[in-house]
Design a protein around this motif. Structure first.
Motif, PDB file in Angstrom:
ATOM      1  N   VAL A   9       0.838  -1.204   0.000  1.00  0.00           N
ATOM      2  CA  VAL A   9       0.000   0.000   0.000  1.00  0.00           C
ATOM      3  C   VAL A   9       0.868   1.248   0.000  1.00  0.00           C
ATOM      4  O   VAL A   9       0.630   2.186  -0.772  1.00  0.00           O
ATOM      5  CB  VAL A   9      -0.982  -0.008   1.199  1.00  0.00           C
ATOM      6  N   ARG A  10       1.898   1.276   0.840  1.00  0.00           N
ATOM      7  CA  ARG A  10       2.790   2.452   0.886  1.00  0.00           C
ATOM      8  C   ARG A  10       3.479   2.663  -0.469  1.00  0.00           C
ATOM      9  O   ARG A  10       3.546   3.780  -0.977  1.00  0.00           O
ATOM     10  CB  ARG A  10       3.817   2.294   1.998  1.00  0.00           C
ATOM     11  N   ILE A  11       3.990   1.576  -1.038  1.00  0.00           N
ATOM     12  CA  ILE A  11       4.713   1.692  -2.307  1.00  0.00           C
ATOM     13  C   ILE A  11       3.775   2.079  -3.442  1.00  0.00           C
ATOM     14  O   ILE A  11       4.092   2.962  -4.243  1.00  0.00           O
ATOM     15  CB  ILE A  11       5.448   0.382  -2.627  1.00  0.00           C
ATOM     16  N   LEU A  12       2.626   1.433  -3.522  1.00  0.00           N
ATOM     17  CA  LEU A  12       1.681   1.761  -4.595  1.00  0.00           C
ATOM     18  C   LEU A  12       1.204   3.199  -4.483  1.00  0.00           C
ATOM     19  O   LEU A  12       1.008   3.868  -5.503  1.00  0.00           O
ATOM     20  CB  LEU A  12       0.508   0.788  -4.605  1.00  0.00           C
ATOM     21  N   ASN A  13       1.052   3.714  -3.266  1.00  0.00           N
ATOM     22  CA  ASN A  13       0.667   5.116  -3.105  1.00  0.00           C
ATOM     23  C   ASN A  13       1.788   6.057  -3.532  1.00  0.00           C
ATOM     24  O   ASN A  13       1.532   7.125  -4.094  1.00  0.00           O
ATOM     25  CB  ASN A  13       0.210   5.402  -1.678  1.00  0.00           C
ATOM     26  N   PHE A  14       3.030   5.671  -3.302  1.00  0.00           N
ATOM     27  CA  PHE A  14       4.159   6.465  -3.794  1.00  0.00           C
ATOM     28  C   PHE A  14       4.147   6.479  -5.320  1.00  0.00           C
ATOM     29  O   PHE A  14       4.283   7.530  -5.954  1.00  0.00           O
ATOM     30  CB  PHE A  14       5.474   5.891  -3.266  1.00  0.00           C
ATOM     31  N   LEU A  15       3.962   5.315  -5.936  1.00  0.00           N
ATOM     32  CA  LEU A  15       3.912   5.238  -7.398  1.00  0.00           C
ATOM     33  C   LEU A  15       2.704   5.997  -7.942  1.00  0.00           C
ATOM     34  O   LEU A  15       2.794   6.639  -8.997  1.00  0.00           O
ATOM     35  CB  LEU A  15       3.908   3.776  -7.851  1.00  0.00           C
ATOM     36  N   THR A 144      15.664   4.723  -5.178  1.00  0.00           N
ATOM     37  CA  THR A 144      14.818   4.612  -3.993  1.00  0.00           C
ATOM     38  C   THR A 144      13.739   5.688  -4.076  1.00  0.00           C
ATOM     39  O   THR A 144      13.849   6.646  -4.865  1.00  0.00           O
ATOM     40  CB  THR A 144      15.639   4.814  -2.703  1.00  0.00           C
ATOM     41  N   ALA A 145      12.737   5.548  -3.245  1.00  0.00           N
ATOM     42  CA  ALA A 145      11.681   6.571  -3.197  1.00  0.00           C
ATOM     43  C   ALA A 145      12.280   7.923  -2.819  1.00  0.00           C
ATOM     44  O   ALA A 145      11.913   8.957  -3.381  1.00  0.00           O
ATOM     45  CB  ALA A 145      10.591   6.155  -2.214  1.00  0.00           C
ATOM     46  N   THR A 146      13.214   7.915  -1.884  1.00  0.00           N
ATOM     47  CA  THR A 146      13.856   9.162  -1.455  1.00  0.00           C
ATOM     48  C   THR A 146      14.621   9.804  -2.607  1.00  0.00           C
ATOM     49  O   THR A 146      14.524  11.017  -2.821  1.00  0.00           O
ATOM     50  CB  THR A 146      14.802   8.886  -0.267  1.00  0.00           C
ATOM     51  N   GLU A 147      15.376   9.009  -3.356  1.00  0.00           N
ATOM     52  CA  GLU A 147      16.118   9.544  -4.497  1.00  0.00           C
ATOM     53  C   GLU A 147      15.175  10.115  -5.555  1.00  0.00           C
ATOM     54  O   GLU A 147      15.424  11.198  -6.096  1.00  0.00           O
ATOM     55  CB  GLU A 147      16.988   8.456  -5.126  1.00  0.00           C
ATOM     56  N   ALA A 148      14.107   9.380  -5.846  1.00  0.00           N
ATOM     57  CA  ALA A 148      13.144   9.849  -6.849  1.00  0.00           C
ATOM     58  C   ALA A 148      12.504  11.165  -6.412  1.00  0.00           C
ATOM     59  O   ALA A 148      12.399  12.105  -7.216  1.00  0.00           O
ATOM     60  CB  ALA A 148      12.072   8.791  -7.099  1.00  0.00           C
ATOM     61  N   MET A 149      12.092  11.244  -5.164  1.00  0.00           N
ATOM     62  CA  MET A 149      11.463  12.479  -4.688  1.00  0.00           C
ATOM     63  C   MET A 149      12.461  13.634  -4.668  1.00  0.00           C
ATOM     64  O   MET A 149      12.101  14.762  -4.981  1.00  0.00           O
ATOM     65  CB  MET A 149      10.836  12.272  -3.308  1.00  0.00           C
ATOM     66  N   ARG A 150      13.684  13.353  -4.338  1.00  0.00           N
ATOM     67  CA  ARG A 150      14.715  14.402  -4.355  1.00  0.00           C
ATOM     68  C   ARG A 150      14.881  14.964  -5.773  1.00  0.00           C
ATOM     69  O   ARG A 150      14.975  16.179  -5.970  1.00  0.00           O
ATOM     70  CB  ARG A 150      16.042  13.846  -3.840  1.00  0.00           C
ATOM     71  N   THR A 151      14.873  14.082  -6.763  1.00  0.00           N
ATOM     72  CA  THR A 151      14.975  14.518  -8.157  1.00  0.00           C
ATOM     73  C   THR A 151      13.782  15.376  -8.541  1.00  0.00           C
ATOM     74  O   THR A 151      13.930  16.454  -9.135  1.00  0.00           O
ATOM     75  CB  THR A 151      15.080  13.298  -9.098  1.00  0.00           C
ATOM     76  N   ILE A 152      12.585  14.914  -8.208  1.00  0.00           N
ATOM     77  CA  ILE A 152      11.353  15.646  -8.549  1.00  0.00           C
ATOM     78  C   ILE A 152      11.315  16.996  -7.852  1.00  0.00           C
ATOM     79  O   ILE A 152      10.962  18.014  -8.444  1.00  0.00           O
ATOM     80  CB  ILE A 152      10.122  14.799  -8.237  1.00  0.00           C
ATOM     81  N   GLU A 153      11.684  17.017  -6.577  1.00  0.00           N
ATOM     82  CA  GLU A 153      11.732  18.292  -5.842  1.00  0.00           C
ATOM     83  C   GLU A 153      12.762  19.226  -6.456  1.00  0.00           C
ATOM     84  O   GLU A 153      12.544  20.425  -6.560  1.00  0.00           O
ATOM     85  CB  GLU A 153      12.010  18.033  -4.378  1.00  0.00           C
ATOM     86  N   GLY A 154      13.896  18.670  -6.902  1.00  0.00           N
ATOM     87  CA  GLY A 154      14.939  19.470  -7.537  1.00  0.00           C
ATOM     88  C   GLY A 154      14.475  20.081  -8.850  1.00  0.00           C
ATOM     89  O   GLY A 154      14.967  21.134  -9.258  1.00  0.00           O
TER      90      GLY A 154
END
Length: 159
Positions: A9-15, A144-154
């Motif tokens: 559930v956590r991963i699918l919500n991130f995706l 990782t989710a953290t890396e992906a979000m860091r890229t998107i935030e950047g």
């Protein structure tokens, strides 16, 4: 940790968040009216795919699906050239899907494998459009989710 339904559930919500982001980018880009030709066709096609990805993930999650959030795309919508620079979003989504696949239960892994294949095609299409090699590597990297979000935030698309 080992794959579990709760982790799914956590991963699918991130995706799902990534899919909402991509869907909204294409919707706003088309609405802005600055895209023409092949880039406009790409945005329409990819946008339709992203809507279907959102629906598929929402169906997997049911009532546990996260809500949409507002996204700001800044100058990514101001011209076709700037929008093409946002292709990094597609590559980030591919890396995130790959990075999360092993963390899902087998049933859910199959569900997202069907989506990541299309996301990779989107990334190749926009790379080709922008004059870059569509498949520069023999294998895509994971994020990782953290890396992906860091890229998107950047990129300024989410916070």
């Amino acid at each position: 940790s080992a794959p579990s339904p709760a982790q799914d559930v956590r991963i699918l919500n991130f995706l799902l968040l990534l899919e909402y982001l991509q869907e909204e980018l294409y919707t706003q880009a088309i609405s802005a009216g600055g895209l023409t030709g092949e880039l406009e066709r790409y945005a329409q096609t990819a946008g339709d795919h992203e809507r279907k990805h959102v629906a598929a993930l929402q169906a997997e999650l049911g009532e546990r699906a996260r809500d949409r959030q507002a996204f700001q795309f800044g100058d990514a919508l101001e011209s076709g050239e700037a929008f093409a620079a946002a292709s990094k979003l597609e590559e980030t989504a591919v890396a995130a899907y790959i990075g999360q696949a092993a963390n899902l239960t087998p049933k859910r892994s199959v569900a997202i494998a069907r989506i990541v294949a299309v996301e990779a095609r989107h990334a190749a299409w926009i790379r080709d459009f922008t004059g870059r090699l569509p498949a520069p590597r023999a294998a895509d990297r994971a994020a990782t989710a953290t890396e992906a979000m860091r890229t998107i935030e950047g990129m300024g698309f989410a916070s």
